[in-house]
Design a protein around this motif. Structure first.
Motif, PDB file in Angstrom:
ATOM      1  N   GLU A   1       1.417  -0.835  -2.520  1.00  0.00           N
ATOM      2  CA  GLU A   1       0.416  -0.746  -3.585  1.00  0.00           C
ATOM      3  C   GLU A   1      -0.973  -0.505  -2.999  1.00  0.00           C
ATOM      4  OE1 GLU A   1      -1.303  -0.362  -7.113  1.00  0.00           O
ATOM      5  OE2 GLU A   1       0.866  -0.460  -6.734  1.00  0.00           O
ATOM      6  N   GLN A   2      -1.264  -1.140  -1.890  1.00  0.00           N
ATOM      7  CA  GLN A   2      -2.558  -0.952  -1.248  1.00  0.00           C
ATOM      8  C   GLN A   2      -2.718   0.489  -0.755  1.00  0.00           C
ATOM      9  OE1 GLN A   2      -4.142  -2.949   2.699  1.00  0.00           O
ATOM     10  NE2 GLN A   2      -4.276  -4.399   0.991  1.00  0.00           N
TER      11      GLN A   2
ATOM     12  N   TYR B   1     -10.061  -4.884   0.526  1.00  0.00           N
ATOM     13  CA  TYR B   1      -8.625  -5.056   0.335  1.00  0.00           C
ATOM     14  C   TYR B   1      -8.157  -6.321   1.056  1.00  0.00           C
ATOM     15  CZ  TYR B   1      -8.501  -0.299  -1.446  1.00  0.00           C
ATOM     16  OH  TYR B   1      -8.721   0.841  -2.200  1.00  0.00           O
TER      17      TYR B   1
ATOM     18  N   GLY C   1     -11.593  -4.797   4.889  1.00  0.00           N
ATOM     19  CA  GLY C   1     -10.649  -5.866   4.626  1.00  0.00           C
ATOM     20  C   GLY C   1     -11.368  -7.085   4.083  1.00  0.00           C
TER      21      GLY C   1
ATOM     22  N   PRO D   1      -2.083  -7.653   3.143  1.00  0.00           N
ATOM     23  CA  PRO D   1      -0.821  -7.708   2.381  1.00  0.00           C
ATOM     24  C   PRO D   1       0.168  -8.673   3.018  1.00  0.00           C
ATOM     25  CG  PRO D   1      -0.921  -5.688   3.672  1.00  0.00           C
ATOM     26  CD  PRO D   1      -2.254  -6.358   3.835  1.00  0.00           C
TER      27      PRO D   1
ATOM     28  N   ASP E   1      -3.546   2.664  -3.633  1.00  0.00           N
ATOM     29  CA  ASP E   1      -4.906   2.489  -4.143  1.00  0.00           C
ATOM     30  C   ASP E   1      -5.935   3.111  -3.209  1.00  0.00           C
ATOM     31  OD1 ASP E   1      -6.349   1.100  -6.437  1.00  0.00           O
ATOM     32  OD2 ASP E   1      -7.510   0.436  -4.696  1.00  0.00           O
ATOM     33  N   ILE E   2      -5.748   2.974  -1.907  1.00  0.00           N
ATOM     34  CA  ILE E   2      -6.669   3.607  -0.960  1.00  0.00           C
ATOM     35  C   ILE E   2      -6.661   5.121  -1.156  1.00  0.00           C
ATOM     36  CG2 ILE E   2      -7.076   4.087   1.490  1.00  0.00           C
ATOM     37  CD1 ILE E   2      -6.035   1.242   2.068  1.00  0.00           C
TER      38      ILE E   2
ATOM     39  N   GLU F   1       3.291  -5.241  -1.519  1.00  0.00           N
ATOM     40  CA  GLU F   1       1.829  -5.306  -1.597  1.00  0.00           C
ATOM     41  C   GLU F   1       1.194  -4.218  -0.740  1.00  0.00           C
ATOM     42  OE1 GLU F   1       0.397  -9.171  -0.588  1.00  0.00           O
ATOM     43  OE2 GLU F   1       1.500 -10.173  -2.195  1.00  0.00           O
ATOM     44  N   SER F   2       1.783  -3.947   0.414  1.00  0.00           N
ATOM     45  CA  SER F   2       1.244  -2.911   1.290  1.00  0.00           C
ATOM     46  C   SER F   2       1.394  -1.525   0.659  1.00  0.00           C
ATOM     47  CB  SER F   2       1.939  -2.947   2.651  1.00  0.00           C
ATOM     48  OG  SER F   2       1.321  -2.050   3.548  1.00  0.00           O
TER      49      SER F   2
ATOM     50  N   ILE G   1      -7.103  -0.293   7.521  1.00  0.00           N
ATOM     51  CA  ILE G   1      -7.454   0.761   6.569  1.00  0.00           C
ATOM     52  C   ILE G   1      -7.628   2.085   7.302  1.00  0.00           C
ATOM     53  CG2 ILE G   1      -9.217   1.528   4.930  1.00  0.00           C
ATOM     54  CD1 ILE G   1      -9.612  -1.412   4.182  1.00  0.00           C
TER      55      ILE G   1
END
Length: 271
Positions: A123-124, A112, A91, A115, A127-128, A120-121, A34
């Protein structure tokens, strides 16, 4: 005439100033993956602290000079609370005591998962960026990741990512998705391996991949497995290519560098 009384009445109304825009949240991240995303989507002034792993040359996915501009914590509640964040990003693996303490302090926690795919990564990342107040930056970074990871239109070359001691990411991991997109065929399923499984040397010798992407070769030159005489005898059938561990640690912007390395290796085998 009504103009003058109306003007007087309007002048008597109290002045209402526009509300200031909301302040972006002050963030502490206790996850190195992150941390790497925050470097791209958050304002530096928002980042109150990052994971100590991001300041470790052996583990970081961030340039050290950049990581060392920020305070680092080992993820304990005491260290995090001392930095007075509005929000903590983490995480999936965090001590229950830390979560409980931050909850008692009414500090928002956003967790989170790891991924397993590029999608998926992406989308993450989006969102972050949204939770830190800069969604447009997440959209831009996700687009860069998607462009870097566009699948190659080539014949797949059998390959395996091999860590020290024979640990293999295996099917269903982000590493496997990156291999496929770069033009490789992940051999882990051929050996019957699960996620993050250990491949016995005998299996490798019996059915060697065309390419062995070795984190040991990149990080320490070689290890007991890659320097084994049985592996050395496969020199005519197998290419050992260095692949740094830091390219396996995270998704997000690390995908861009990982895909560049994988495409470089795949380029040595033609179309």
């Amino acid at each position: 005439m009504l103009i003058r009384p109306l003007a007087i009445a309007l002048a008597a109304l109290p002045l209402v100033s526009a509300a200031p825009p909301p302040r972006p949240p002050r963030i502490v991240s206790i996850n190195p993956c992150i941390d790497a995303v925050l470097m791209h989507v958050a304002d530096p002034a928002q980042i109150a602290g990052i994971s100590h792993y991001s300041q470790d040359p052996r583990a970081t996915s961030i340039p050290l000079a950049q990581a060392r501009r920020f305070a680092a914590t080992s993820g304990t509640a005491e260290e995090v609370v001392a930095l007075a964040p509005d929000m903590v990003l983490t995480g999936p693996h965090v001590a229950p005591a830390t979560i409980a303490a931050l909850t008692r302090m009414k500090i928002r926690i956003v967790q989170y998962p790891v991924p397993d795919t590029v999608a998926e990564s992406e989308e993450q990342v989006r969102d972050i960026a949204r939770v830190v107040g800069h969604p447009q930056r997440g959209t831009a970074l996700a687009a860069r990741i998607a462009a870097a990871a566009r699948p190659a239109a080539v014949t797949p070359v059998p390959a395996l990512i091999w860590q020290s001691g024979g640990l293999v990411p295996g099917s269903g991991t982000l590493s496997a998705d990156l291999l496929r997109r770069a033009g490789f065929r992940d051999m882990s399923a051929t050996y019957g391996l699960k996620k993050w499984d250990v491949l016995p040397l005998e299996y490798l010798v019996a059915r060697p991949p065309r390419v062995l992407l070795s984190t040991a070769a990149a990080d320490v030159g070689e290890d007991r497995m890659t320097s084994h005489p049985a592996v050395r005898r496969l020199a005519g059938r197998i290419t050992v290519a260095p692949y740094p561990t830091r390219l396996m640690n995270c998704g997000g912007p690390t995908i861009i560098a990982a895909m560049a390395r994988l495409r470089q290796v795949r380029g040595g085998f033609g179309a």
